[in-house]
Design a protein around this motif. Sequence first.
Motif, PDB file in Angstrom:
ATOM      1  N   GLY A   9       0.819  -1.206   0.000  1.00 38.84           N
ATOM      2  CA  GLY A   9       0.000   0.000   0.000  1.00 38.84           C
ATOM      3  C   GLY A   9       0.855   1.259   0.000  1.00 38.84           C
ATOM      4  O   GLY A   9       2.059   1.223   0.268  1.00 38.84           O
ATOM      5  N   TYR A  10       0.193   2.385  -0.291  1.00 41.41           N
ATOM      6  CA  TYR A  10       0.900   3.653  -0.428  1.00 41.41           C
ATOM      7  C   TYR A  10       0.650   4.621   0.725  1.00 41.41           C
ATOM      8  O   TYR A  10       1.477   5.496   0.976  1.00 41.41           O
ATOM      9  CB  TYR A  10       0.497   4.348  -1.742  1.00 41.41           C
ATOM     10  CG  TYR A  10       0.937   3.599  -2.969  1.00 41.41           C
ATOM     11  CD1 TYR A  10       2.242   3.696  -3.437  1.00 41.41           C
ATOM     12  CD2 TYR A  10       0.044   2.768  -3.658  1.00 41.41           C
ATOM     13  CE1 TYR A  10       2.649   2.997  -4.551  1.00 41.41           C
ATOM     14  CE2 TYR A  10       0.449   2.065  -4.779  1.00 41.41           C
ATOM     15  CZ  TYR A  10       1.750   2.188  -5.225  1.00 41.41           C
ATOM     16  OH  TYR A  10       2.158   1.485  -6.331  1.00 41.41           O
ATOM     17  N   PHE A  11      -0.498   4.489   1.391  1.00 39.67           N
ATOM     18  CA  PHE A  11      -0.852   5.539   2.336  1.00 39.67           C
ATOM     19  C   PHE A  11       0.116   5.618   3.510  1.00 39.67           C
ATOM     20  O   PHE A  11       0.507   6.722   3.916  1.00 39.67           O
ATOM     21  CB  PHE A  11      -2.277   5.351   2.859  1.00 39.67           C
ATOM     22  CG  PHE A  11      -2.726   6.523   3.700  1.00 39.67           C
ATOM     23  CD1 PHE A  11      -3.243   7.655   3.100  1.00 39.67           C
ATOM     24  CD2 PHE A  11      -2.596   6.504   5.075  1.00 39.67           C
ATOM     25  CE1 PHE A  11      -3.632   8.745   3.858  1.00 39.67           C
ATOM     26  CE2 PHE A  11      -2.982   7.582   5.843  1.00 39.67           C
ATOM     27  CZ  PHE A  11      -3.511   8.708   5.234  1.00 39.67           C
ATOM     28  N   HIS A  12       0.501   4.481   4.088  1.00 37.37           N
ATOM     29  CA  HIS A  12       1.390   4.520   5.247  1.00 37.37           C
ATOM     30  C   HIS A  12       2.755   5.133   4.913  1.00 37.37           C
ATOM     31  O   HIS A  12       3.192   6.056   5.603  1.00 37.37           O
ATOM     32  CB  HIS A  12       1.558   3.121   5.837  1.00 37.37           C
ATOM     33  CG  HIS A  12       0.331   2.615   6.525  1.00 37.37           C
ATOM     34  ND1 HIS A  12      -0.664   1.936   5.856  1.00 37.37           N
ATOM     35  CD2 HIS A  12      -0.080   2.698   7.812  1.00 37.37           C
ATOM     36  CE1 HIS A  12      -1.624   1.614   6.707  1.00 37.37           C
ATOM     37  NE2 HIS A  12      -1.297   2.067   7.899  1.00 37.37           N
ATOM     38  N   PRO A  13       3.447   4.650   3.858  1.00 38.72           N
ATOM     39  CA  PRO A  13       4.739   5.282   3.553  1.00 38.72           C
ATOM     40  C   PRO A  13       4.589   6.724   3.083  1.00 38.72           C
ATOM     41  O   PRO A  13       5.466   7.556   3.329  1.00 38.72           O
ATOM     42  CB  PRO A  13       5.318   4.396   2.454  1.00 38.72           C
ATOM     43  CG  PRO A  13       4.148   3.701   1.845  1.00 38.72           C
ATOM     44  CD  PRO A  13       3.183   3.496   2.977  1.00 38.72           C
ATOM     45  N   LEU A  14       3.479   7.026   2.415  1.00 41.50           N
ATOM     46  CA  LEU A  14       3.229   8.399   2.001  1.00 41.50           C
ATOM     47  C   LEU A  14       3.070   9.294   3.230  1.00 41.50           C
ATOM     48  O   LEU A  14       3.617  10.402   3.293  1.00 41.50           O
ATOM     49  CB  LEU A  14       1.973   8.466   1.138  1.00 41.50           C
ATOM     50  CG  LEU A  14       1.546   9.851   0.655  1.00 41.50           C
ATOM     51  CD1 LEU A  14       2.647  10.486  -0.174  1.00 41.50           C
ATOM     52  CD2 LEU A  14       0.263   9.757  -0.149  1.00 41.50           C
ATOM     53  N   GLY A  15       2.329   8.801   4.221  1.00 39.76           N
ATOM     54  CA  GLY A  15       2.176   9.547   5.463  1.00 39.76           C
ATOM     55  C   GLY A  15       3.499   9.748   6.170  1.00 39.76           C
ATOM     56  O   GLY A  15       3.764  10.818   6.731  1.00 39.76           O
ATOM     57  N   VAL A  16       4.349   8.730   6.146  1.00 44.80           N
ATOM     58  CA  VAL A  16       5.686   8.841   6.737  1.00 44.80           C
ATOM     59  C   VAL A  16       6.474   9.957   6.056  1.00 44.80           C
ATOM     60  O   VAL A  16       7.102  10.797   6.712  1.00 44.80           O
ATOM     61  CB  VAL A  16       6.444   7.500   6.629  1.00 44.80           C
ATOM     62  CG1 VAL A  16       7.924   7.682   6.963  1.00 44.80           C
ATOM     63  CG2 VAL A  16       5.821   6.456   7.548  1.00 44.80           C
TER      64      VAL A  16
END
Length: 344
Positions: free
Chosen positions: A180-187
């Motif tokens: 997924g993208y949301f977690h690393p994007l949030g980081v």
Amino acid sequence: MYVIPLEEILAELRRLNANRVLIQSPEGLRREAEELASFLEDRGLEVTLYGEVNYGACDPADLEAKRLGCDALIHLGHSYMTLHLEVPTIFVPAFSRVDVIPSLKKNLEEIRKLGKKIALVTTAQHIHKLEDAKNFLETNGFEVVIGRGDSRVSWPGQVLGCNFSSARVKAEGILFIGSGYFHPLGVALATKKPTLAVNPHTGDAIWMAKEAERIIRRRWAQIAKAIDAKSFGVIVSTKKGQLRLAEAKRTLELLREHGKKARLIAMDHISYPQVEGFPFDAYVVVACPRVPIDDYENWGKPVLTPREVELLLGLTDEYKFDEILGAERREDEPLGIAVHGVGK
């Protein structure tokens, strides 16, 4: 694909003297939820599956379990979160069976671009493999840091969709292990550090910089659309883990102090069709940060976060990602699941 500790869950239910159980699961764990239900029913328990969409540990169905006459709730797929719950709740993180080392080996040279000292983060599904990943990276010359995070997260190195406190450490770059993208994007948005996401399922490695820039441009566009808005609906969530009433009231007062009309709106499931009939020019979502960021295209009017309201009003000029933070941990505070949890 996921480890569900059936016997451990059963033992916990026996300890609780629970005979009627509600199982709550995200959409990706529906099959495991049914397998768990069959296992428990074969052992004499009465089981009901909860079919509503689940957004995380912040959204337990404990009240629904109580209404259904259940003695306990089993919450699959997420780690323990400190909440006042109506019935005993067993949080089952559902650890992934995938080995993370092959994907790290495949992308070792890409990981080196982060620098020598890197922070390592992941989600609950891979948290049990974090030490293996750390050892592998250290044998390949990296200095690896795993942050403790605040009280909202259960383990060092764990990130949530709304909390990236464990990534705020002294490091040159951040390596996220997971899909997924949301977690690393949030980081990337929260720390403003180079962030590389390595997917242990596919072996792919993706840099977050361009995606983060694209999201920030979109968010500035939403702020620009709200410039002329005279009235705002400030939405506060009634979900236990997303209830930020003090922050909602603070946002409400900020808007009013700057000559805007603002009204508090309380909701459980937040979506534009449910508020479309209100006569507001724009909305502020004081709940899960994913709502305005993921769903903005579905909103017929500008939708902002509390941090973006500060930009709109000229109170700051620095873009900050909205988070739901817990209390800071003391150095002597124990980590991990203390109660209502299995699969530590």
